[in-house]
Design an enzyme around this catalytic site. Sequence first.
Site, short mmCIF file in Angstrom:
data_model
loop_
_atom_site.label_atom_id
_atom_site.label_comp_id
_atom_site.label_asym_id
_atom_site.label_seq_id
_atom_site.Cartn_x
_atom_site.Cartn_y
_atom_site.Cartn_z
N ALA A 11 23.94 17.50 -73.65
CA ALA A 11 22.74 17.40 -72.80
C ALA A 11 23.10 17.71 -71.36
CB ALA A 11 22.15 15.99 -72.91
N GLU A 162 24.10 31.74 -73.40
CA GLU A 162 23.06 31.47 -72.40
C GLU A 162 23.40 32.20 -71.09
OE1 GLU A 162 20.06 30.04 -72.73
OE2 GLU A 162 20.00 30.99 -70.77
N LEU A 164 21.41 31.82 -68.23
CA LEU A 164 20.73 31.23 -67.07
C LEU A 164 21.72 31.01 -65.93
CD1 LEU A 164 21.47 27.97 -66.56
CD2 LEU A 164 20.10 27.69 -68.57
N GLU A 166 22.32 28.54 -62.52
CA GLU A 166 21.85 27.26 -61.98
C GLU A 166 21.05 27.50 -60.71
OE1 GLU A 166 24.95 24.30 -61.86
OE2 GLU A 166 25.66 24.94 -63.82
N LYS A 221 29.01 37.80 -73.46
CA LYS A 221 28.84 36.73 -72.47
C LYS A 221 30.00 36.74 -71.49
CE LYS A 221 27.59 33.23 -70.26
NZ LYS A 221 26.45 33.22 -69.35
N THR A 223 31.88 39.21 -70.81
CA THR A 223 31.82 40.48 -70.07
C THR A 223 30.79 40.40 -68.95
OG1 THR A 223 32.33 41.58 -72.16
CG2 THR A 223 31.58 42.97 -70.36
N CYS A 277 31.30 28.47 -64.28
CA CYS A 277 31.44 29.55 -65.26
C CYS A 277 32.38 30.69 -64.88
CB CYS A 277 30.06 30.15 -65.57
SG CYS A 277 29.01 28.99 -66.44
N PHE A 278 32.18 31.28 -63.70
CA PHE A 278 32.86 32.55 -63.42
C PHE A 278 34.38 32.46 -63.57
CE2 PHE A 278 29.32 34.56 -60.62
CZ PHE A 278 28.62 34.89 -61.77
N PHE A 339 27.80 24.42 -55.13
CA PHE A 339 28.38 25.77 -55.21
C PHE A 339 27.36 26.87 -54.91
CE2 PHE A 339 27.15 28.04 -59.13
CZ PHE A 339 26.47 27.06 -59.82
P1 NAD Z 1 28.08 20.13 -69.16
O1 NAD Z 1 29.42 19.55 -68.96
O2 NAD Z 1 27.03 19.97 -68.11
O3 NAD Z 1 27.46 19.52 -70.51
C1 NAD Z 1 28.16 19.41 -71.71
C2 NAD Z 1 27.78 18.09 -72.37
O4 NAD Z 1 28.34 18.05 -73.67
C3 NAD Z 1 28.31 16.85 -71.65
O5 NAD Z 1 27.23 16.02 -71.26
C4 NAD Z 1 29.22 16.17 -72.69
O6 NAD Z 1 29.16 14.76 -72.65
C5 NAD Z 1 28.65 16.70 -73.98
N1 NAD Z 1 29.59 16.65 -75.11
C6 NAD Z 1 30.88 17.10 -75.17
N2 NAD Z 1 31.38 16.91 -76.39
C7 NAD Z 1 30.41 16.33 -77.14
C8 NAD Z 1 30.34 15.91 -78.49
N3 NAD Z 1 31.37 16.08 -79.33
N4 NAD Z 1 29.19 15.34 -78.92
C9 NAD Z 1 28.14 15.19 -78.08
N5 NAD Z 1 28.15 15.58 -76.80
C10 NAD Z 1 29.28 16.16 -76.32
O7 NAD Z 1 28.30 21.67 -69.49
P2 NAD Z 1 27.28 22.89 -69.26
O8 NAD Z 1 27.34 23.35 -67.84
O9 NAD Z 1 25.96 22.54 -69.85
O10 NAD Z 1 27.97 24.02 -70.12
C11 NAD Z 1 27.96 23.98 -71.53
C12 NAD Z 1 28.40 25.32 -72.07
O11 NAD Z 1 27.48 26.34 -71.66
C13 NAD Z 1 29.78 25.78 -71.57
O12 NAD Z 1 30.42 26.47 -72.61
C14 NAD Z 1 29.44 26.73 -70.45
O13 NAD Z 1 30.44 27.70 -70.25
C15 NAD Z 1 28.18 27.38 -70.95
N6 NAD Z 1 27.29 27.89 -69.90
C16 NAD Z 1 27.06 27.18 -68.76
C17 NAD Z 1 26.17 27.67 -67.80
C18 NAD Z 1 25.89 26.91 -66.53
O14 NAD Z 1 25.23 27.46 -65.67
N7 NAD Z 1 26.34 25.67 -66.38
C19 NAD Z 1 25.50 28.87 -68.02
C20 NAD Z 1 25.76 29.56 -69.20
C21 NAD Z 1 26.64 29.07 -70.13
C1 UDX Z 2 26.49 32.44 -63.50
C2 UDX Z 2 25.77 33.66 -64.06
O1 UDX Z 2 24.98 34.26 -63.02
C3 UDX Z 2 24.88 33.26 -65.22
O2 UDX Z 2 24.29 34.41 -65.79
C4 UDX Z 2 25.73 32.54 -66.26
O3 UDX Z 2 24.91 32.13 -67.32
C5 UDX Z 2 26.44 31.35 -65.66
O4 UDX Z 2 27.23 31.79 -64.53
P1 UDX Z 2 25.81 30.42 -61.91
O5 UDX Z 2 27.28 30.22 -61.80
O6 UDX Z 2 24.94 29.27 -62.26
O7 UDX Z 2 25.50 31.56 -62.98
O8 UDX Z 2 25.25 31.00 -60.51
P2 UDX Z 2 25.34 32.44 -59.81
O9 UDX Z 2 24.03 32.71 -59.19
O10 UDX Z 2 25.87 33.48 -60.70
O11 UDX Z 2 26.37 32.18 -58.62
C6 UDX Z 2 27.74 31.95 -58.86
C7 UDX Z 2 28.48 31.89 -57.54
O12 UDX Z 2 28.54 33.17 -56.93
C8 UDX Z 2 27.84 30.95 -56.51
O13 UDX Z 2 28.84 30.26 -55.82
C9 UDX Z 2 27.11 31.91 -55.60
O14 UDX Z 2 26.91 31.41 -54.32
C10 UDX Z 2 28.07 33.10 -55.59
N1 UDX Z 2 27.44 34.38 -55.25
C11 UDX Z 2 26.46 34.89 -56.03
C12 UDX Z 2 27.90 35.09 -54.13
O15 UDX Z 2 28.79 34.65 -53.42
N2 UDX Z 2 27.31 36.30 -53.85
C13 UDX Z 2 26.34 36.85 -54.62
O16 UDX Z 2 25.87 37.96 -54.29
C14 UDX Z 2 25.89 36.11 -55.74
#
Ligand code: NAD
Ligand code: UDX
Length: 463
Positions: A11, A162, A164, A166, A221, A223, A277-278, A339
């Site tokens: 979650a 995913e 998206l 943040e 993803k 890439t 992520c990055f 961030f």
């Molecule tokens: P997060 O740390 O916010 O959430 C992960 C959750 O999973 C935590 O709340 C944790 O308690 C729970 N969890 C872990 N193990 C568990 C288990 N065995 N049973 C139940 N719950 C469990 O992480 P996030 O930012 O949501 O990222 C999740 C995944 O999505 C990662 O692989 C990340 O790379 C990917 N992702 C993140 C973003 C982003 O913007 N944050 C975007 C795209 C993809």
């Molecule tokens: C990124 C990807 O954009 C998203 O598609 C993936 O699912 C998760 O990782 P996120 O990390 O949430 O998303 O935010 P993003 O808008 O990509 O910004 C990442 C970092 O790069 C931030 O620190 C942002 O400030 C920085 N950034 C972004 C720059 O410094 N310059 C830019 O032109 C764009």
Amino acid sequence: MKITKICCIGAGYVGGPTMAVIAQKCPEIQVTVVDLNEERIAAWNDTDTANIPIYEPGLDVIVAEARGRNLFFSTNVDKAIDEAQIIFISVNTPTKTYGKGKGMAADLKYIELCARQIARVAKDNKIVVEKSTLPVRTAEAIKSILDNTGNGVQFQILSNPEFLAEGTAVTDLLHPDRILIGGDPSEEGKKAIQALVDVYSNWVPAAKILTTNVWSSELSKLTANAFLAQRISSINAMSELCEKTGADVNEVAKAIGMDSRIGSKFLKASVGFGGSCFQKDILNLVYIAKSYGLNAVADYWEQVIIMNDHQKRRFSNSIVQTLYNTVSDKKITFLGWAFKKDTNDTRESAAIYVADDLINEHAKIAVYDPKVSNKKILGDLNYLETRNAEANANSVRSFLDPYEACQQAHAIAILTEWDEFIHYDWQKIYDSMQKPAFIFDGRNLLNGPELKAIGFVYQAIGS
Ligand code: NAD
Ligand code: UDX
């Protein structure tokens, strides 16, 4: 197959918003988001949606609409797995901090735990969806665990990464550029793909739903994140050259961005990219390439990280140098700790590393961030283990009022591009600071000429 019940394990920043939007758009599907973290689930269930654990513009409204109707948050993982036809795995996949691949490979222990739990609990056929970002070919490992430890039921594994970002999660989820679904080419695999396509079809146009094989989906993803981060490191590399040559990186970015082959997005020079992520995903990519012996490929992508580390270090060095080579006991105010703007997430934020450098130089850091608490800031610094918690607490203080944070400061550093910073009363801030009053704009956010007219010494990135 008609889907009526979905479960999502995890979650977090992805699981919470993604499932909230699925629930809102598919009122006939019951969506249950489960997590081991009781505090997080309690916050998702808080009667006041202003207290949900993740700040994303518009998310509280969607949660308020769907929660209790067809969106549920629970710690009862077994029950949710048992009831669902589709199970999303959306747990964290951080960089390994131990053992083989330490500092590079993705730590898949949470993924494996989920797979084992699903295998143990499932009493009928399930579609298991990789929502987490995973190394290419992870589906193979998940399938092996499910098939070897399960109760003889059939599992189909899909990859549905995913994309998206943040701060814009809700808009990105409501209007995605594409939905990517990778699955097995067999008849059963095709049926599973179609079941997930049908879920998204409730609000995403068919032309934007792309289906591929599992490995292409998993690798796409990594890439995508590598390409996005590479653009930032590329423009940041140019920003240093701009500073030496009299070119202005904003003008260069505009000039190249008007070339339709390059495009204008993601060319904003900054103090360096952060976020969960990055860095993690590129390190993972580098590790995978090395594990296949592809050293040139690995070195190529590793440069993106090396450049980003350089940019963060360059920013803190420039503050020290400009303040007459010493920041010892000087108050330096950080505006922003997250961030990026519009999120309360601080993972890998450049602010953490810049603060760490400046504390090494004995600076006193004041922080104002509209969404980040003092506890989180100290937690971020303590996590680095550069010094003990007491030393961090003595070096950093956060404020609820930006004007108070800036009082008597020698310098202000802009670390996050929050809109509200633009509209501050900068004359008032100038009057309250030590002179000369410096601004280091790590986001090229503020109006330089106006600030210089007030009397500030203003330094931006790349000009
Ligand atoms: P997060 O740390 O916010 O959430 C992960 C959750 O999973 C935590 O709340 C944790 O308690 C729970 N969890 C872990 N193990 C568990 C288990 N065995 N049973 C139940 N719950 C469990 O992480 P996030 O930012 O949501 O990222 C999740 C995944 O999505 C990662 O692989 C990340 O790379 C990917 N992702 C993140 C973003 C982003 O913007 N944050 C975007 C795209 C993809
Ligand atoms: C990124 C990807 O954009 C998203 O598609 C993936 O699912 C998760 O990782 P996120 O990390 O949430 O998303 O935010 P993003 O808008 O990509 O910004 C990442 C970092 O790069 C931030 O620190 C942002 O400030 C920085 N950034 C972004 C720059 O410094 N310059 C830019 O032109 C764009």
